[in-house]
Design a protein around this motif. Structure first.
Motif, PDB file in Angstrom:
ATOM      1  N   LYS A  68      21.069   0.511   3.304  1.00 55.76           N
ATOM      2  CA  LYS A  68      20.111  -0.059   2.377  1.00 55.76           C
ATOM      3  C   LYS A  68      18.935   0.903   2.191  1.00 55.76           C
ATOM      4  CE  LYS A  68      22.705  -3.597   2.173  1.00 55.76           C
ATOM      5  NZ  LYS A  68      23.675  -3.654   1.068  1.00 55.76           N
ATOM      6  N   SER A  69      18.402   0.918   0.971  1.00 52.89           N
ATOM      7  CA  SER A  69      17.263   1.784   0.689  1.00 52.89           C
ATOM      8  C   SER A  69      16.131   0.955   0.103  1.00 52.89           C
ATOM      9  CB  SER A  69      17.661   2.884  -0.302  1.00 52.89           C
ATOM     10  OG  SER A  69      17.955   2.320  -1.573  1.00 52.89           O
ATOM     11  N   GLY A  70      14.935   1.506   0.140  1.00 48.90           N
ATOM     12  CA  GLY A  70      13.782   0.821  -0.421  1.00 48.90           C
ATOM     13  C   GLY A  70      12.587   1.751  -0.475  1.00 48.90           C
ATOM     14  N   VAL A  71      11.507   1.272  -1.134  1.00 50.16           N
ATOM     15  CA  VAL A  71      10.277   2.045  -1.279  1.00 50.16           C
ATOM     16  C   VAL A  71       9.093   1.110  -1.061  1.00 50.16           C
ATOM     17  CG1 VAL A  71       8.833   3.317  -2.908  1.00 50.16           C
ATOM     18  CG2 VAL A  71      11.281   3.750  -2.837  1.00 50.16           C
ATOM     19  N   PHE A  72       8.102   1.589  -0.310  1.00 47.64           N
ATOM     20  CA  PHE A  72       6.879   0.818  -0.051  1.00 47.64           C
ATOM     21  C   PHE A  72       5.978   0.891  -1.280  1.00 47.64           C
ATOM     22  CE2 PHE A  72       2.598   0.917   2.317  1.00 47.64           C
ATOM     23  CZ  PHE A  72       2.441  -0.463   2.222  1.00 47.64           C
ATOM     24  N   THR A  73       5.459  -0.258  -1.704  1.00 48.10           N
ATOM     25  CA  THR A  73       4.590  -0.311  -2.889  1.00 48.10           C
ATOM     26  C   THR A  73       3.148   0.070  -2.579  1.00 48.10           C
ATOM     27  OG1 THR A  73       3.974  -2.632  -2.552  1.00 48.10           O
ATOM     28  CG2 THR A  73       5.985  -2.189  -3.835  1.00 48.10           C
ATOM     29  N   GLY A  74       2.794   0.068  -1.294  1.00 53.56           N
ATOM     30  CA  GLY A  74       1.402   0.300  -0.912  1.00 53.56           C
ATOM     31  C   GLY A  74       0.604  -0.991  -0.812  1.00 53.56           C
ATOM     32  N   ALA A  75       1.187  -2.116  -1.261  1.00 55.11           N
ATOM     33  CA  ALA A  75       0.487  -3.402  -1.238  1.00 55.11           C
ATOM     34  C   ALA A  75       0.978  -4.243  -0.057  1.00 55.11           C
ATOM     35  CB  ALA A  75       0.734  -4.141  -2.549  1.00 55.11           C
ATOM     36  N   TYR A  76       0.176  -5.264   0.258  1.00 52.69           N
ATOM     37  CA  TYR A  76       0.503  -6.171   1.359  1.00 52.69           C
ATOM     38  C   TYR A  76       0.414  -7.620   0.868  1.00 52.69           C
ATOM     39  CZ  TYR A  76       0.019  -2.198   4.532  1.00 52.69           C
ATOM     40  OH  TYR A  76       0.172  -0.989   5.177  1.00 52.69           O
ATOM     41  N   ALA A  77       1.236  -8.456   1.487  1.00 48.57           N
ATOM     42  CA  ALA A  77       1.162  -9.898   1.247  1.00 48.57           C
ATOM     43  C   ALA A  77       0.738 -10.570   2.542  1.00 48.57           C
ATOM     44  CB  ALA A  77       2.508 -10.436   0.781  1.00 48.57           C
ATOM     45  N   ARG A 124      20.780  -7.693   8.035  1.00 48.92           N
ATOM     46  CA  ARG A 124      20.410  -6.745   6.990  1.00 48.92           C
ATOM     47  C   ARG A 124      18.941  -6.322   7.132  1.00 48.92           C
ATOM     48  NH1 ARG A 124      20.773  -9.016   1.061  1.00 48.92           N
ATOM     49  NH2 ARG A 124      19.056 -10.233   1.938  1.00 48.92           N
ATOM     50  N   ASP A 125      18.076  -7.314   7.412  1.00 42.81           N
ATOM     51  CA  ASP A 125      16.661  -6.987   7.606  1.00 42.81           C
ATOM     52  C   ASP A 125      16.460  -6.061   8.805  1.00 42.81           C
ATOM     53  OD1 ASP A 125      16.164  -8.639   5.485  1.00 42.81           O
ATOM     54  OD2 ASP A 125      15.346 -10.298   6.659  1.00 42.81           O
ATOM     55  N   PHE A 126      17.274  -6.276   9.841  1.00 46.00           N
ATOM     56  CA  PHE A 126      17.155  -5.444  11.041  1.00 46.00           C
ATOM     57  C   PHE A 126      17.485  -3.987  10.721  1.00 46.00           C
ATOM     58  CE2 PHE A 126      19.177  -3.561  14.848  1.00 46.00           C
ATOM     59  CZ  PHE A 126      18.065  -3.570  15.695  1.00 46.00           C
ATOM     60  N   ALA A 143      14.612  -2.531   8.678  1.00 41.82           N
ATOM     61  CA  ALA A 143      13.411  -2.289   9.497  1.00 41.82           C
ATOM     62  C   ALA A 143      13.601  -1.104  10.420  1.00 41.82           C
ATOM     63  CB  ALA A 143      13.082  -3.549  10.302  1.00 41.82           C
ATOM     64  N   ARG A 144      14.788  -0.984  10.989  1.00 40.47           N
ATOM     65  CA  ARG A 144      15.043   0.141  11.893  1.00 40.47           C
ATOM     66  C   ARG A 144      14.981   1.463  11.136  1.00 40.47           C
ATOM     67  NH1 ARG A 144      20.344   0.084  15.607  1.00 40.47           N
ATOM     68  NH2 ARG A 144      21.336   0.090  13.554  1.00 40.47           N
ATOM     69  N   LYS A 145      15.489   1.484   9.897  1.00 37.90           N
ATOM     70  CA  LYS A 145      15.492   2.708   9.104  1.00 37.90           C
ATOM     71  C   LYS A 145      14.074   3.152   8.778  1.00 37.90           C
ATOM     72  CE  LYS A 145      17.157   4.652   4.733  1.00 37.90           C
ATOM     73  NZ  LYS A 145      18.006   4.441   3.542  1.00 37.90           N
ATOM     74  N   TYR A 146      13.185   2.195   8.488  1.00 32.79           N
ATOM     75  CA  TYR A 146      11.837   2.549   8.033  1.00 32.79           C
ATOM     76  C   TYR A 146      10.750   2.301   9.084  1.00 32.79           C
ATOM     77  CZ  TYR A 146      14.015   3.011   3.464  1.00 32.79           C
ATOM     78  OH  TYR A 146      14.813   3.421   2.431  1.00 32.79           O
ATOM     79  N   GLY A 147      11.152   2.048  10.321  1.00 34.50           N
ATOM     80  CA  GLY A 147      10.192   1.925  11.402  1.00 34.50           C
ATOM     81  C   GLY A 147       9.292   0.708  11.296  1.00 34.50           C
ATOM     82  N   ILE A 148       9.816  -0.398  10.808  1.00 33.88           N
ATOM     83  CA  ILE A 148       9.043  -1.629  10.654  1.00 33.88           C
ATOM     84  C   ILE A 148       9.200  -2.461  11.932  1.00 33.88           C
ATOM     85  CG2 ILE A 148       8.773  -3.732   9.264  1.00 33.88           C
ATOM     86  CD1 ILE A 148      10.015  -2.172   6.922  1.00 33.88           C
ATOM     87  N   PRO A 149       8.133  -3.087  12.430  1.00 32.82           N
ATOM     88  CA  PRO A 149       8.207  -3.891  13.665  1.00 32.82           C
ATOM     89  C   PRO A 149       9.247  -5.000  13.577  1.00 32.82           C
ATOM     90  CG  PRO A 149       5.932  -3.511  13.056  1.00 32.82           C
ATOM     91  CD  PRO A 149       6.754  -3.017  11.902  1.00 32.82           C
TER      92      PRO A 149
END
Length: 839
Positions: free
Chosen positions: A304-313, A348-350, A353-359
């Motif tokens: 899976k791929s993705g891009v950070f928008t720079g925004a937070y919710a 899938r979320d795991f 998160a592992r790919k992009y270093g997310i807690p």
């Protein structure tokens, strides 16, 4: 009378006789129980290959069998005649699709007739003829009136060079390029028409339990509909509290474990919330996503791929900010177009998160872990939790979740659902994976959509009395594949039926699956009311005929249609019911999925692969009966198998042996048959009747053919004895021909006539097996000593245990093996074995 088996003579003869006698025409007056047998109608591609014969001839055998069992059977046929191949032929050869299609149908009719099927040709229906598609348009108009048809923006595959939309099969390769010009394909949004199939999602699910369909098809439809119960709630954008988005989750108890959120790249908020620093990379990712199909985006294969928008919710349960990403695996058409990322409890979320270093915070653990005082236990168990806690419900307890710590499933669901409803505009909701049916096609060769666009009145449906909207006969096809309807002034430009102003007709046509969604009804009264003025109160067939024949009793076809045609036809019937056209819920009560006939190379038969077997060649050499029987003998019908031209020889020899068995005179004998010879023959006859009957009932055609082959060998040997010419012999021959008749109709009819049978064998009653005559007089029983077989004995089939034990113990070989041993125990299984335990 010719004594050679010559199928090229007898098969046309009987086909002509059956046609002259209208033997297979529908009987609406019969008092017998009706049996509407239907196999999926073919597309007129030009020539039939063995893959077309494979679903049809066994279906025909099944229908013939039912008729011989006293049912009033109807087996109609037609052609699903709209579609892209005809347009491609128009572009390539400069011939109108109508002409190309009807020429193919004429050729295929002749090939289908050569099969010797009991198709009712008087009720043939062709979906591309105005008398048919006037009702397809009528259904659209009716659904529009019912609020089931609507128009909205929807994505399509688009070639910018050809300036046209593309069908799925026109997009080639992993790089998704246009098959005509090689240009990379784009995803564009166009205004398109849809049907609200989602209105019937619960019914489509619940009523699967009421129909006798393969469990595999039911499972595929359940998964496709994808009903899920959960909670939808609001998430606000940090620093832009006037902006928010909603997410749906089936696991509100895991919300404390949310460490990121993901929006679909086409989500309307993406452009608004993306920071300046991230704009370029986000824009590139969005553009790349436009070149991907939804099918590719949905697949689980690949990273899976993705891009950070720079925004937070803001996570509403703990007020913690979570980063907002975009990822192509999130689609606007599913749910809200946004998801919460809970990596510890979603596989899938795991991975993401592992790919992009997310807690990856853990918020659900097993009950046996909960309550441990030593923090090290949590560390030691973390890996275990991540491995098994993705979907942990039963036995799971909330942790690291504030006031909800210790809440077990399902209480945890209810507790968090109530809290989200009170604090995050949350609500319990049922979501479905299925989406509304997109029916618009940017093609010419399909049923027109009866809509007019007026600058003053807006969207105006064509009045019922003006149907059908006819396709132009002088359409010109462009090399780019653009629909000629867009450029045909006579078709496109019309007057508004409401105000008389200049207006434009809809130039999209309907998905061809609409035509096949009501074709079982079209056969009832083909081209009903053609040339007459239609009204909203009409019924598209003769009502009394529908009352007799619908719903379909037995349907056959490929499982590849499980989530399209087989779902759409169910939806259509439910909508018809709500429109007052029918009084039942399901169109087909029973379904059987045949397998696929393969080429000699083991691949699906296809002209492009060059592995097609032309049945006409084999019919010319061996006859249709041989081809029919070979296709049934090739393997289990629900599995299919490869075409083997060498195997067909063996089946042909079987029919030649049956021919000789009936026609050739035996050597004369003055012997008188013994009672045993008579009993043995009658036993074989009635055992075969039971076996073949069971196989026909269950569509086990391969073992049915094998049983007939075995029975014919028995008769060949019996013919050498004095049993020939007796009543038992005549009974056996009659039963053989009657059992062959559904599968091999021509040779059975010919031999039945030569044997003096009353015309036609296909109108005779099915032979009935007698259990007493079929019962074995003697059975062979294995004798084991300490589990090893030492001999076999024959004994009366009805012998009791004491008799069987005595016979076993008296056996000479058994006595030899037991010499010097002490018998400890004797185990008798009547009809099967005796086991003697000795030491």
């Amino acid at each position: 009378m010719n004594d050679r088996y010559e199928p090229n003579i007898i098969e046309p003869k009987w086909q002509q006789q059956w046609e002259a006698d209208r033997l297979y025409r529908r009987d609406d007056e019969s008092t017998a129980q009706k049996w509407y047998f239907l196999t999926m109608l073919p597309y007129p591609s030009g020539d039939l290959h063995a893959g077309h014969w494979y679903p049809m001839t066994p279906s025909d055998a099944g229908a013939r069998y039912k008729r011989m069992n006293g049912y009033n059977v109807w087996l109609p046929i037609g052609f699903d005649a709209f579609g892209l191949p005809a347009e491609n032929a128009a572009i390539k050869h400069g011939v109108h699709p109508h002409k190309w299609t009807l020429a193919n149908i004429e050729r295929m009719r002749g090939q289908l007739r050569k099969m010797g099927t009991m198709f009712d040709w008087e009720h043939e229906a062709i979906s591309c003829l105005p008398g048919y598609y006037q009702w397809t348009e009528w259904f659209f108009r009716k659904f529009y009136d019912m609020g089931l048809a609507y128009r909205e923006q929807a994505p399509v595959d688009f070639c910018p060079t050809c300036n046209t939309t593309l069908a799925r099969e026109q997009v080639w390769g992993e790089d998704r390029h246009c098959e005509r010009c090689g240009t990379p394909v784009e995803i564009r949004d166009l205004a398109q028409w849809k049907f609200r199939i989602t209105n019937y999602a619960d019914e489509l699910l619940d009523m699967l339990d009421e129909i006798d369909w393969p469990e595999r098809v039911k499972t595929m439809q359940r998964n496709w509909i994808g009903r899920s119960e959960g909670v939808e709630f609001e998430m606000k954008i940090q620093g832009q509290e006037d902006l928010s988005f909603r997410v749906f989750t089936t696991r509100p108890d895991t919300t404390f474990g949310m460490s990121f959120a993901v929006l679909a790249p086409e989500h309307e908020l993406v452009e608004q919330i993306t920071t300046v620093e991230q704009q370029e990379i986000v824009r590139d990712y969005v553009d790349a996503t436009k070149r991907k199909s939804e099918l590719v985006r949905q697949t689980d294969a690949g990273e899976k791929s993705g891009v950070f928008t720079g925004a937070y919710a803001i996570n509403p349960v703990n007020d913690q900010p979570v980063p907002i990403w975009i990822a192509d695996y999130v689609l606007m058409g599913y749910g809200t177009g946004a998801i919460m990322g809970v990596p510890a409890h979603d596989e899938r979320d795991f991975a993401f998160a592992r790919k992009y270093g997310i807690p990856t915070p853990i918020v659900i653990v097993a009950e046996e872990i909960y309550g441990a005082n030593d923090d090290s236990v949590w560390d030691q168990q973390a890996g275990w939790n991540l491995a098994v806690a993705y979907t942990l419900k039963e036995g799971g307890v909330m942790v690291n979740s504030g006031q909800f710590d210790g809440s077990p499933w399902p209480q945890s669901f209810d507790d968090t659902a109530v809290w989200l409803a009170a604090h995050a505009a949350g609500e319990r909701k049922v979501n479905y994976r299925i989406r509304d049916w997109l029916i618009s096609r940017q093609r010419m060769w399909g049923s027109p959509i009866p809509i007019i666009y007026c600058p003053d009145c807006g969207t105006v449906p064509v009045p019922y009395e003006d149907l059908p909207v006819l396709l132009p006969e002088d359409a010109e096809f462009r090399p780019t594949g653009e629909s000629p309807l867009k450029f045909h002034e006579g078709f496109r430009y019309v007057k508004c039926p409401q105000c008389g102003s200049d207006a434009e007709r809809e130039t999209d046509t309907m998905d061809t699956f609409l035509c096949s969604s009501w074709y079982p009804y079209a056969y009832l009264s083909p081209y009903w009311k053609e040339g007459e003025t239609l009204s909203p109160d009409d019924v598209p067939w003769e009502k009394e005929k529908g009352d007799i024949w619908m719903p379909v009793d037995q349907y056959t076809g490929g499982i590849e249609h499980a989530t399209m045609h087989l779902l759409y036809v169910r939806f259509f019937t439910k909508a018809m019911r709500d429109a007052g056209l029918v009084d039942f819920d399901e169109p087909m009560l029973r379904l059987f999925n045949q397998g696929m006939i393969l080429g000699e190379d083991g691949l699906k038969m296809s002209k492009s692969k060059g592995n097609v077997a032309n049945p006409d060649d084999y019919v010319g050499k061996y006859g249709a009966d041989t081809v029919r029987a070979f296709l049934m003998f090739i393997g289990p019908w629900d599995q299919g198998g490869p075409w083997n031209p060498r195997g067909i020889e063996g089946v042909h020899r079987f029919l030649q042996r049956v021919w000789a068995l009936v026609v050739d005179e035996p050597d004369s004998t003055d012997d008188v048959p013994t009672a045993k010879q008579i009993a043995d023959l009658r036993r074989a006859t009635h055992q075969t009747i039971f076996k073949v009957t069971e196989d026909y009932e269950n569509f086990k055609f391969n073992t049915m053919i094998a049983a007939l082959m075995g029975f014919s060998n028995t008769l060949i040997e019996a013919k050498k004895t004095a049993v020939y010419g007796t009543e038992a012999w005549d009974e056996a021959i009659s039963a053989l021909l009657q059992m062959m008749a559904p599968a091999m109709p021509h040779i059975s009819e010919e031999l039945w006539a030569r044997s003096g049978g009353r015309y036609s064998v296909h109108t005779q009653s099915w032979p009935v097996g007698d259990p007493e005559l079929a019962k074995e007089d003697v059975v062979e029983i294995a004798i084991q000593i300490n589990g090893k077989v030492r001999d076999r004995i024959e004994i009366a089939a009805d012998a009791d245990k004491a008799t069987i034990e005595a016979a076993a113990m008296a056996n000479d070989r058994v006595q030899k093996w037991l010499d010097g041993q002490t018998v400890r125990k004797v185990i008798v299984v009547p009809g099967r074995m005796v086991n003697i335990v000795a030491n």
